[in-house]
Design an enzyme around this catalytic site. Structure first.
Site, PDB file in Angstrom:
ATOM      1  N   GLU A 169      -8.927 -12.482   4.669  1.00  0.00           N
ATOM      2  CA  GLU A 169      -8.129 -12.004   5.792  1.00  0.00           C
ATOM      3  C   GLU A 169      -9.051 -12.016   7.004  1.00  0.00           C
ATOM      4  O   GLU A 169      -9.143 -13.011   7.712  1.00  0.00           O
ATOM      5  CB  GLU A 169      -7.582 -10.607   5.493  1.00  0.00           C
ATOM      6  CG  GLU A 169      -6.628 -10.065   6.549  1.00  0.00           C
ATOM      7  CD  GLU A 169      -6.202  -8.627   6.266  1.00  0.00           C
ATOM      8  OE1 GLU A 169      -5.244  -8.185   6.924  1.00  0.00           O
ATOM      9  OE2 GLU A 169      -6.823  -7.938   5.425  1.00  0.00           O
ATOM     10  N   HIS A 183       0.844  -1.196   0.000  1.00  0.00           N
ATOM     11  CA  HIS A 183       0.000   0.000   0.000  1.00  0.00           C
ATOM     12  C   HIS A 183       0.876   1.242   0.000  1.00  0.00           C
ATOM     13  O   HIS A 183       1.744   1.394   0.868  1.00  0.00           O
ATOM     14  CB  HIS A 183      -0.921  -0.002   1.216  1.00  0.00           C
ATOM     15  CG  HIS A 183      -1.985  -1.052   1.144  1.00  0.00           C
ATOM     16  ND1 HIS A 183      -3.212  -0.817   0.576  1.00  0.00           N
ATOM     17  CD2 HIS A 183      -1.986  -2.342   1.561  1.00  0.00           C
ATOM     18  CE1 HIS A 183      -3.940  -1.925   0.647  1.00  0.00           C
ATOM     19  NE2 HIS A 183      -3.217  -2.871   1.236  1.00  0.00           N
ATOM     20  N   ASP A 212       2.693  -5.584   2.782  1.00  0.00           N
ATOM     21  CA  ASP A 212       1.429  -4.900   3.068  1.00  0.00           C
ATOM     22  C   ASP A 212       1.650  -3.426   3.423  1.00  0.00           C
ATOM     23  O   ASP A 212       1.574  -2.548   2.563  1.00  0.00           O
ATOM     24  CB  ASP A 212       0.679  -5.640   4.178  1.00  0.00           C
ATOM     25  CG  ASP A 212      -0.825  -5.377   4.174  1.00  0.00           C
ATOM     26  OD1 ASP A 212      -1.317  -4.735   3.228  1.00  0.00           O
ATOM     27  OD2 ASP A 212      -1.505  -5.832   5.111  1.00  0.00           O
ATOM     28  N   ASP A 213       1.892  -3.135   4.691  1.00  0.00           N
ATOM     29  CA  ASP A 213       2.142  -1.773   5.186  1.00  0.00           C
ATOM     30  C   ASP A 213       3.360  -1.841   6.111  1.00  0.00           C
ATOM     31  O   ASP A 213       3.215  -1.801   7.338  1.00  0.00           O
ATOM     32  CB  ASP A 213       0.928  -1.242   5.958  1.00  0.00           C
ATOM     33  CG  ASP A 213      -0.366  -1.351   5.162  1.00  0.00           C
ATOM     34  OD1 ASP A 213      -0.596  -0.501   4.295  1.00  0.00           O
ATOM     35  OD2 ASP A 213      -1.125  -2.308   5.417  1.00  0.00           O
ATOM     36  N   HIS A 247      -8.739  -7.531  -1.802  1.00  0.00           N
ATOM     37  CA  HIS A 247      -8.474  -8.088  -0.476  1.00  0.00           C
ATOM     38  C   HIS A 247      -9.618  -9.035  -0.107  1.00  0.00           C
ATOM     39  O   HIS A 247     -10.789  -8.668  -0.176  1.00  0.00           O
ATOM     40  CB  HIS A 247      -8.400  -6.979   0.568  1.00  0.00           C
ATOM     41  CG  HIS A 247      -7.156  -6.159   0.509  1.00  0.00           C
ATOM     42  ND1 HIS A 247      -6.711  -5.538  -0.642  1.00  0.00           N
ATOM     43  CD2 HIS A 247      -6.245  -5.846   1.474  1.00  0.00           C
ATOM     44  CE1 HIS A 247      -5.593  -4.877  -0.382  1.00  0.00           C
ATOM     45  NE2 HIS A 247      -5.283  -5.047   0.900  1.00  0.00           N
TER      46      HIS A 247
END
Length: 328
Positions: free
Chosen positions: A195, A14, A273-274, A192
């Site tokens: 999750e 991201h 991801d982040d 997404h």
């Protein structure tokens, strides 16, 4: 060769979520924005759970207000990624954060981001491509605006559409219009799922949105029929183990299902991801997986080749990336 030196491909990153805390603090200082409460004592991002993480994420991104801000962010991201051995990455970009999903403003932001990416490629050899990302909890109508931005700028650099945000809000099929718009513009699709939404969200992504990749997707392991469906359709999972552990999806990396999914025949890749939020890097992800599952360099070479083949870039770029992966 160390894991840091190993050439890598990252598919799930991201853009705003990769912002170094130091850059966000500097921008907040410059713009006189009070971000007290979103940082830990040691300078990282502070959050307690997934919902709080989203709130902190949006607070941090509030200081990214101009095309120049996003150019600075892009430079920082690619310097960090290049230092981890990444030769190709795809980044999730949200028009909602880049001009309020207005096509004209989005073009200005995108031009600044792409110019910074081109400069980083010249300086470091790293290639970046963009995936436009509607925010799920902003709702289907806002997603249509983001998809229009994607469709209007689809090409060699904007290569896909992929939805992020709170997976518990609504259903994948609620966003079919936005995904159909992107598909008609020639963009590749991911979302997404699997999750916090469980296996059902993956079924919805596969059947209702007809994506070819799944962001995370790890909860698919709970449904053997779904695992076989992913294998049959050759759908690739963008797995982010460190993120899953940090957000409490699994208690430890040793409990993560990536090895089970890979051994079953699912196409899996590894991403961060982040990364600043989860105190990780792609090298750290490799080291953790190696320790948990006794994976070696050859295992990661296969994963990176899988990622390169699943990338949304054009074939000429893919050939360049595959050649870089073969150099070590």
């Amino acid at each position: 060769m160390t894991f840091q030196e190993l050439p890598k491909v990252e598919l799930h990153l991201h853009h705003e979520g990769a912002a170094p805390p130091e850059l966000i603090k500097q921008l907040a200082f410059e713009k006189k924005v009070d971000l007290s409460g979103i940082f830990t004592d040691d300078g990282g991002y502070a959050f307690q759970n997934f919902t709080h993480f989203l709130q902190v994420y949006e607070a941090a991104t509030s200081v990214l207000q101009t095309p120049e801000d996003f150019a600075r962010l892009t430079t920082a991201i690619l310097e960090n990624s290049s230092a981890q051995g990444v030769v190709y990455c795809e980044t999730f970009l949200s028009p909602d954060f880049c001009g309020g999903a207005d096509v004209s403003a989005w073009r200005e932001y995108l031009a600044a981001i792409q110019e910074a990416a081109d400069q980083a490629e010249s300086a470091h050899g790293i290639v970046m491509r963009g995936i436009v990302t509607p925010i799920r909890h902003f709702g289907p109508e806002r997603a249509k605006a983001a998809a229009l931005c994607a469709a209007e700028t689809a090409g060699d650099w904007i290569v896909g559409l992929g939805m992020g945000g709170d997976e518990t809000q609504g259903h994948q099929g609620d966003f079919a219009y936005a995904f159909d718009m992107a598909r008609e513009a020639g963009l590749r699709l991911t979302t997404h799922a699997g999750e916090f939404g469980g296996p059902q969200s993956v079924w919805e992504a596969v059947n209702d949105l007809r994506v070819e990749r799944i962001g995370h997707g790890v909860r698919a392991v709970e449904d053997p029929k779904l695992v076989q469906e992913l294998i049959a359709r050759q759908i690739t999972l963008e797995v982010c183990p460190g993120s899953n552990v940090a957000l409490g999806l699994y208690p430890a990396i040793t409990a993560h299902p990536i090895a089970t999914l890979r051994d079953a025949g699912v196409n899996v890749t590894v991403s961060t991801d982040d990364p600043p939020f989860f105190h990780t890097s792609l090298t750290q992800e490799y080291e953790n997986l190696a320790q948990a599952f006794a994976w070696g360099a050859d295992d990661f070479r296969v994963l990176n080749k899988t990622a390169a083949n699943a990338a949304f870039c054009d074939e000429k770029t893919r050939e360049r990336v595959l050649k870089k992966l073969e150099t070590n």
